[in-house]
Design an enzyme around this catalytic site. Structure first.
Site, PDB file in Angstrom:
ATOM      1  N   HIS A  56       0.813  -1.223   0.000  1.00 38.73           N
ATOM      2  CA  HIS A  56       0.000   0.000   0.000  1.00 38.73           C
ATOM      3  C   HIS A  56       0.844   1.270   0.000  1.00 38.73           C
ATOM      4  CE1 HIS A  56      -3.542  -2.524   1.798  1.00 38.73           C
ATOM      5  NE2 HIS A  56      -3.343  -2.751   0.511  1.00 38.73           N
TER       6      HIS A  56
ATOM      7  N   GLY B 187      -1.293  -9.325  12.629  1.00 42.32           N
ATOM      8  CA  GLY B 187      -1.867  -8.003  12.908  1.00 42.32           C
ATOM      9  C   GLY B 187      -2.628  -7.369  11.771  1.00 42.32           C
TER      10      GLY B 187
ATOM     11  N   GLU C   5      -7.448 -10.724  18.194  1.00 40.45           N
ATOM     12  CA  GLU C   5      -8.861 -10.970  17.901  1.00 40.45           C
ATOM     13  C   GLU C   5      -8.982 -11.935  16.728  1.00 40.45           C
ATOM     14  OE1 GLU C   5     -11.187  -7.409  17.217  1.00 40.45           O
ATOM     15  OE2 GLU C   5      -9.985  -6.264  18.633  1.00 40.45           O
TER      16      GLU C   5
HETATM   17  C1  BJW Z   1      -3.028  -6.530  16.612  1.00 39.20           C
HETATM   18  C2  BJW Z   1      -2.508  -5.838  17.692  1.00 39.20           C
HETATM   19  C3  BJW Z   1      -1.299  -6.303  18.210  1.00 39.20           C
HETATM   20  C4  BJW Z   1      -4.323  -4.851  17.118  1.00 39.20           C
HETATM   21  N1  BJW Z   1      -0.713  -7.379  17.663  1.00 39.20           N
HETATM   22  N2  BJW Z   1      -2.422  -7.598  16.101  1.00 39.20           N
HETATM   23  C5  BJW Z   1     -13.503  -7.495  -3.190  1.00 39.20           C
HETATM   24  C6  BJW Z   1     -14.774  -7.181  -2.694  1.00 39.20           C
HETATM   25  C7  BJW Z   1     -15.128  -5.868  -2.385  1.00 39.20           C
HETATM   26  C8  BJW Z   1     -14.237  -4.839  -2.534  1.00 39.20           C
HETATM   27  C9  BJW Z   1     -13.010  -5.156  -3.011  1.00 39.20           C
HETATM   28  C10 BJW Z   1     -12.655  -6.444  -3.347  1.00 39.20           C
HETATM   29  N3  BJW Z   1     -11.370  -6.439  -3.794  1.00 39.20           N
HETATM   30  C11 BJW Z   1     -10.921  -5.178  -3.720  1.00 39.20           C
HETATM   31  C12 BJW Z   1     -11.904  -4.385  -3.250  1.00 39.20           C
HETATM   32  C13 BJW Z   1     -11.860  -2.936  -2.966  1.00 39.20           C
HETATM   33  C14 BJW Z   1     -11.023  -2.608  -1.771  1.00 39.20           C
HETATM   34  C15 BJW Z   1     -11.336  -3.537  -0.602  1.00 39.20           C
HETATM   35  O1  BJW Z   1     -10.629  -4.456  -0.285  1.00 39.20           O
HETATM   36  N4  BJW Z   1     -12.385  -3.254   0.121  1.00 39.20           N
HETATM   37  C16 BJW Z   1     -12.760  -4.090   1.262  1.00 39.20           C
HETATM   38  C17 BJW Z   1     -12.792  -3.248   2.522  1.00 39.20           C
HETATM   39  C18 BJW Z   1     -14.009  -4.814   0.949  1.00 39.20           C
HETATM   40  N5  BJW Z   1      -9.624  -2.714  -2.148  1.00 39.20           N
HETATM   41  C19 BJW Z   1      -9.024  -1.743  -2.799  1.00 39.20           C
HETATM   42  O2  BJW Z   1      -9.608  -0.707  -3.115  1.00 39.20           O
HETATM   43  C20 BJW Z   1      -7.573  -1.977  -3.161  1.00 39.20           C
HETATM   44  N6  BJW Z   1      -7.421  -1.736  -4.543  1.00 39.20           N
HETATM   45  C21 BJW Z   1      -7.849  -2.612  -5.453  1.00 39.20           C
HETATM   46  O3  BJW Z   1      -8.298  -3.689  -5.137  1.00 39.20           O
HETATM   47  O4  BJW Z   1      -7.707  -2.156  -6.759  1.00 39.20           O
HETATM   48  C22 BJW Z   1      -8.458  -2.829  -7.751  1.00 39.20           C
HETATM   49  C23 BJW Z   1      -9.917  -2.390  -7.584  1.00 39.20           C
HETATM   50  C24 BJW Z   1     -10.233  -1.075  -7.699  1.00 39.20           C
HETATM   51  C25 BJW Z   1     -11.563  -0.679  -7.523  1.00 39.20           C
HETATM   52  C26 BJW Z   1     -12.546  -1.611  -7.227  1.00 39.20           C
HETATM   53  C27 BJW Z   1     -12.194  -2.971  -7.083  1.00 39.20           C
HETATM   54  C28 BJW Z   1     -10.864  -3.358  -7.277  1.00 39.20           C
HETATM   55  C29 BJW Z   1      -6.679  -0.956  -2.477  1.00 39.20           C
HETATM   56  C30 BJW Z   1      -6.712  -1.094  -1.003  1.00 39.20           C
HETATM   57  C31 BJW Z   1      -5.898   0.030  -0.393  1.00 39.20           C
HETATM   58  C32 BJW Z   1      -6.068   0.037   1.114  1.00 39.20           C
HETATM   59  N7  BJW Z   1      -5.597   1.265   1.590  1.00 39.20           N
HETATM   60  C33 BJW Z   1      -5.564   1.459   3.040  1.00 39.20           C
HETATM   61  C34 BJW Z   1      -5.210   2.922   3.281  1.00 39.20           C
HETATM   62  C35 BJW Z   1      -3.758   3.184   2.907  1.00 39.20           C
HETATM   63  C36 BJW Z   1      -3.443   4.609   3.057  1.00 39.20           C
HETATM   64  C37 BJW Z   1      -3.561   5.035   4.503  1.00 39.20           C
HETATM   65  O5  BJW Z   1      -2.721   4.601   5.302  1.00 39.20           O
HETATM   66  O6  BJW Z   1      -4.476   5.792   4.820  1.00 39.20           O
HETATM   67  O7  BJW Z   1      -4.632   0.585   3.639  1.00 39.20           O
HETATM   68  S1  BJW Z   1      -7.088   1.036   3.851  1.00 39.20           S
HETATM   69  C38 BJW Z   1      -6.361   0.427   5.308  1.00 39.20           C
HETATM   70  O8  BJW Z   1      -6.708  -0.967   5.446  1.00 39.20           O
HETATM   71  C39 BJW Z   1      -4.844   0.487   5.053  1.00 39.20           C
HETATM   72  C40 BJW Z   1      -4.410  -0.850   5.543  1.00 39.20           C
HETATM   73  O9  BJW Z   1      -3.183  -1.192   4.943  1.00 39.20           O
HETATM   74  C41 BJW Z   1      -5.550  -1.750   5.159  1.00 39.20           C
HETATM   75  C42 BJW Z   1      -5.599  -3.022   5.918  1.00 39.20           C
HETATM   76  O10 BJW Z   1      -5.809  -2.794   7.274  1.00 39.20           O
HETATM   77  P1  BJW Z   1      -5.057  -3.717   8.327  1.00 39.20           P
HETATM   78  O11 BJW Z   1      -3.610  -3.542   8.177  1.00 39.20           O
HETATM   79  O12 BJW Z   1      -5.598  -5.082   8.267  1.00 39.20           O
HETATM   80  O13 BJW Z   1      -5.436  -2.983   9.702  1.00 39.20           O
HETATM   81  P2  BJW Z   1      -6.802  -3.009  10.504  1.00 39.20           P
HETATM   82  O14 BJW Z   1      -6.821  -1.753  11.314  1.00 39.20           O
HETATM   83  O15 BJW Z   1      -7.951  -3.276   9.628  1.00 39.20           O
HETATM   84  O16 BJW Z   1      -6.660  -4.227  11.480  1.00 39.20           O
HETATM   85  C43 BJW Z   1      -5.730  -4.215  12.554  1.00 39.20           C
HETATM   86  C44 BJW Z   1      -5.670  -5.617  13.124  1.00 39.20           C
HETATM   87  O17 BJW Z   1      -4.624  -5.657  14.063  1.00 39.20           O
HETATM   88  C45 BJW Z   1      -6.955  -6.034  13.860  1.00 39.20           C
HETATM   89  O18 BJW Z   1      -7.328  -7.336  13.426  1.00 39.20           O
HETATM   90  C46 BJW Z   1      -6.522  -6.067  15.326  1.00 39.20           C
HETATM   91  O19 BJW Z   1      -7.179  -7.097  16.066  1.00 39.20           O
HETATM   92  C47 BJW Z   1      -5.066  -6.387  15.190  1.00 39.20           C
HETATM   93  N8  BJW Z   1      -4.236  -5.942  16.309  1.00 39.20           N
HETATM   94  N9  BJW Z   1      -3.390  -4.852  18.040  1.00 39.20           N
HETATM   95  C48 BJW Z   1      -1.329  -8.021  16.637  1.00 39.20           C
HETATM   96  N10 BJW Z   1      -0.740  -5.715  19.293  1.00 39.20           N
END
Ligand code: BJW
Ligand code: ZN
Length: 244
Positions: A126, A193, A221
């Site tokens: 990302h 995570g 979680e």
């Molecule tokens: C701990 C802890 C500790 C806490 N130890 N653990 C299929 C269906 C529907 C939609 C889509 C699909 N495929 C793609 C899409 C669209 C979309 C998507 O996925 N949407 C879903 C939400 C449904 N994806 C995209 O848009 C991607 N692009 C793409 O697919 O292009 C082609 C396309 C275009 C248009 C339409 C369809 C396809 C791009 C995704 C980009 C994500 N960007 C972000 C923001 C980055 C910039 C910023 O920083 O602001 O990236 S969103 C945000 O979520 C960020 C993260 O990298 C990403 C993932 O989050 P992550 O890392 O999992 O964090 P959290 O907060 O969600 O979870 C934290 C976890 O840690 C929790 O589980 C806690 O329990 C745990 N935890 N303490 C261990 N101590």
């Protein structure tokens, strides 16, 4: 076996860790949580910036509508990150470079903390908050950890944007394909995570599993990926990883 923090690590995982040559680590925001970086989701809450849910402010649509607002959100986050350091999870993953003959670290994080801990060749699915990219010629500009970000492209003078992948945008060319190849080739896949909600990153553990890898999640979680995993260790990355 019980860790000091009370999580259970199976004998099978210990053996796999001892024998694995090709290991893929997929990290998400939770790996940086113990450094003080807020996660996006988890604990029943989602991040909000000035009343805007993060998936609105961190979206390609917002970038087109209001680039200054997107920069304000990222400037704020760089300010928070400036004072933060890698934690025991980042440090353990960096040490694994010397433990496993082929280690691939794939992160969804944009904070640069894996690299600060010493991990090399991190696949940043990302992008990075520490880079800006020209909207016109796409030239990438490093943003110093201390100091101002570029206001305009130094080559063509046009506006720059954060070099991160916002919702609805494509991942960097080749990054996911490389990660998917490594996932298909690995023997052990550690999913650390991440809420496992954002695609295509969340598809990597499934690719690894389908190709025969042992898949283990480390997260306090359960997530939508937990059932797919061979083992789910419920605990904090900074406490569990040093025990592996
Ligand atoms: C701990 C802890 C500790 C806490 N130890 N653990 C299929 C269906 C529907 C939609 C889509 C699909 N495929 C793609 C899409 C669209 C979309 C998507 O996925 N949407 C879903 C939400 C449904 N994806 C995209 O848009 C991607 N692009 C793409 O697919 O292009 C082609 C396309 C275009 C248009 C339409 C369809 C396809 C791009 C995704 C980009 C994500 N960007 C972000 C923001 C980055 C910039 C910023 O920083 O602001 O990236 S969103 C945000 O979520 C960020 C993260 O990298 C990403 C993932 O989050 P992550 O890392 O999992 O964090 P959290 O907060 O969600 O979870 C934290 C976890 O840690 C929790 O589980 C806690 O329990 C745990 N935890 N303490 C261990 N101590
Ligand atoms: Zn330019």
């Amino acid at each position: 076996m019980q860790t000091a923090a009370g999580s259970t690590i199976s004998a099978e995982l210990r053996q796999r860790l001892a024998e694995a040559k090709r290991v893929l680590v997929l990290t998400g925001a939770g790996v940086s949580a113990e450094s003080g970086v807020p996660t996006f989701r988890g604990g029943g809450n989602s991040a909000v910036w000035k009343g805007l849910p993060f998936d609105v402010i961190s979206s390609g649509a917002m970038l087109e509508r209001n680039l200054p607002a997107v920069w304000e959100w990222f400037d704020y986050r760089r300010g928070v990150l400036q004072a933060l350091k890698p934690n025991a999870a980042h440090e353990t993953i960096a040490r694994w470079q010397d433990r496993f003959p082929e280690l691939t670290v794939v992160t969804q994080n944009v904070d640069g903390l894996h690299q600060l801990a010493g991990s090399r060749n991190v696949v940043e699915l990302h992008g990075s908050i520490w880079r800006a990219r020209c909207l016109v010629c796409r030239l990438v500009h490093e943003i110093p950890r201390e100091g101002a970000r570029p206001e305009a492209c130094r080559d063509c003078g046009n506006a720059v944007r954060p070099d991160v992948v916002l919702f609805g945008e494509m991942l960097p060319a080749g990054a996911f394909e490389f990660a998917a190849q490594r996932a298909a080739d690995c023997e052990l896949c550690l999913v650390i995570g991440t809420s496992g909600l954002v695609y295509p990153a969340a598809g990597l553990p499934e690719i690894a599993k389908s190709a025969g890898a042992f898949v283990c999640e480390i997260n306090p979680e359960p997530t939508p990926l937990s059932d797919l995993c061979d083992e789910a260790i419920q605990g904090k990355a900074g406490e569990v990883l040093p025990e592996l």
